[in-house]
Design an enzyme around this catalytic site. Structure first.
Site, mmCIF file in Angstrom:
data_model
loop_
_atom_site.group_PDB
_atom_site.id
_atom_site.type_symbol
_atom_site.label_atom_id
_atom_site.label_comp_id
_atom_site.label_asym_id
_atom_site.label_seq_id
_atom_site.Cartn_x
_atom_site.Cartn_y
_atom_site.Cartn_z
ATOM 1 N N VAL A 92 1.801 5.155 -7.419
ATOM 2 C CA VAL A 92 2.237 4.545 -6.170
ATOM 3 C C VAL A 92 3.761 4.477 -6.043
ATOM 4 O O VAL A 92 4.279 4.262 -4.944
ATOM 5 C CB VAL A 92 1.619 3.133 -6.026
ATOM 6 C CG1 VAL A 92 2.318 2.129 -6.936
ATOM 7 C CG2 VAL A 92 1.639 2.665 -4.582
ATOM 8 N N TYR A 93 4.505 4.675 -7.140
ATOM 9 C CA TYR A 93 5.961 4.649 -7.057
ATOM 10 C C TYR A 93 6.444 5.866 -6.266
ATOM 11 O O TYR A 93 6.363 7.006 -6.729
ATOM 12 C CB TYR A 93 6.600 4.664 -8.454
ATOM 13 C CG TYR A 93 6.295 3.456 -9.316
ATOM 14 C CD1 TYR A 93 5.790 2.283 -8.768
ATOM 15 C CD2 TYR A 93 6.505 3.488 -10.691
ATOM 16 C CE1 TYR A 93 5.513 1.182 -9.564
ATOM 17 C CE2 TYR A 93 6.234 2.396 -11.496
ATOM 18 C CZ TYR A 93 5.725 1.237 -10.925
ATOM 19 O OH TYR A 93 5.456 0.157 -11.721
ATOM 20 N N SER A 94 6.935 5.593 -5.068
ATOM 21 C CA SER A 94 7.391 6.659 -4.157
ATOM 22 C C SER A 94 6.300 7.699 -3.918
ATOM 23 O O SER A 94 6.585 8.892 -3.767
ATOM 24 C CB SER A 94 8.676 7.323 -4.676
ATOM 25 O OG SER A 94 9.743 6.401 -4.695
ATOM 26 N N ARG A 95 5.027 7.210 -3.895
ATOM 27 C CA ARG A 95 3.874 8.073 -3.610
ATOM 28 C C ARG A 95 3.887 9.350 -4.472
ATOM 29 O O ARG A 95 3.769 10.461 -3.979
ATOM 30 C CB ARG A 95 3.846 8.441 -2.125
ATOM 31 C CG ARG A 95 3.435 7.284 -1.186
ATOM 32 C CD ARG A 95 1.950 7.173 -1.032
ATOM 33 N NE ARG A 95 1.545 6.013 -0.231
ATOM 34 C CZ ARG A 95 1.281 6.067 1.086
ATOM 35 N NH1 ARG A 95 1.412 7.202 1.745
ATOM 36 N NH2 ARG A 95 0.887 4.977 1.713
#
Length: 336
Positions: A58-61
């Site tokens: 989920v970090y920067s998708r």
């Protein structure tokens, strides 16, 4: 660098872990680190003895995973030498309603996507990144176990789970002979000590390694935030005041860490990290940075040695109140 066992496994991880939430360009106003800068940080961390790297889909998708994968390759770090951790649960698509949560469907698909972005055949530590109230726990645990059996994941962990859910998950894993959790990644810092009420005792009983995230409380324990000083405009909490803290308690922590730091020649951040490293049950403390100089300062925390008096002084400055039923348990056991 000190190395510690990851839970009940035989794997040794560095006492400091490089967190990569800052890698990328679009995550909660935190991610600003480019590929070039990330590679420099990974190389420096490796030189300092760090073998443990943490990210999340989920970090920067997915951008953080991709940057970390490329950085490890560019730094020429052997795959078997590096311990890579990532996470699953967060929303990965605005169009697909199933691209979120801990269903079998999402876990399997998310793992395959993470493997591609990280440019690897396996993930060392795959962590469920929060609680999913919609998916049955046994579905989640069996999906994780299947990934382990398939060789795509080595170990599994959880993050941001309540104590009651962790205890139940470990019991179900034992009953079903599935892979149980090796670690808990959770918020823990000198000024954020809620973990000590239920989660830390559970992890000690179950031999789960605690992997603290935001050990400097979102930058509060760096010394930038003071009672009578103006906060720098570029400080992280100006635009993203997280994790939540009791500010007065935070100022007490900073003041105390400054006093201790003056005694031993260490920064406020280094003292705060050293206090955390000295806590029981800590497997690896996750440090993150936007700049190389921030990373350099944090790396020195492994060399900081607190005396018993200094450790107690820091602990007393932010000691949380004992909650029920723990104060009753302590009272009842005084005469045993």
């Amino acid at each position: 660098m000190e190395y510690r066992l990851l839970g009940k496994t035989g794997v040794k991880v560095s006492a400091l872990c490089l967190g990569t939430m800052t890698f990328g360009s679009r995550f909660l106003n935190i991610a600003t680190v480019s590929q070039t800068e990330a590679t420099q940080m990974v190389e420096r961390a490796w030189e300092a003895g760090i073998n443990f790297f943490d990210t999340a889909d989920v970090y920067s998708r997915g951008e953080s995973e991709q940057i970390l994968g490329q950085a490890l390759g560019q730094a020429d770090i052997g795959r078997d030498a590096a311990i890579i951790a990532t996470k699953v649960r967060g929303k990965m698509s605005d169009a697909d309603p199933n691209a979120i949560g801990l269903s079998r469907k999402h876990i399997i698909a998310a793992c395959e996507a993470s493997l591609r972005r990280l440019e690897t055949d396996y993930i060392d530590l795959y962590q469920v990144h929060g609680w999913d109230c919609l998916t049955p726990m046994d579905e989640t645990l069996r999906a994780l176990d299947d990934l382990v059996r398939a060789g795509k994941v080595r170990y599994v962990g959880c993050s941001n789970w309540p104590a009651r859910h962790i205890a139940r998950a470990q019991a179900l894993a034992d009953i079903g002979q599935w892979t149980g959790f090796a670690s808990l990644q959770a918020y823990y810092s000198l000024v954020g000590r809620d973990l000590e009420h239920e989660l830390l005792p559970l992890c000690l009983e179950q031999a789960l390694s605690v992997l603290p995230w935001s050990p400097l409380a979102g930058g509060f324990l760096t010394g930038k935030y003071r009672r009578k000083s103006t906060t720098p405009a570029d400080a992280r909490r100006v635009n993203f005041d997280f994790p939540p803290i009791d500010q007065e308690r935070g100022f007490d922590a900073v003041d105390t860490a400054e006093v201790v730091g003056a005694q031993i020649g260490a920064s406020i951040a280094q003292v705060s990290l050293a206090w955390l490293l000295a806590q029981p049950g800590i497997g690896s403390v996750i440090i993150g940075a936007k700049r190389l100089d921030q990373l350099e300062d944090n790396l020195k925390a492994v060399d900081v040695r607190l005396t018993e008096d200094q450790f107690d002084h820091l602990s007393q400055a932010t000691k949380p109140p004992t909650l029920y039923p723990q104060w009753m348990v302590e009272r009842q056991n005084l005469d045993r």
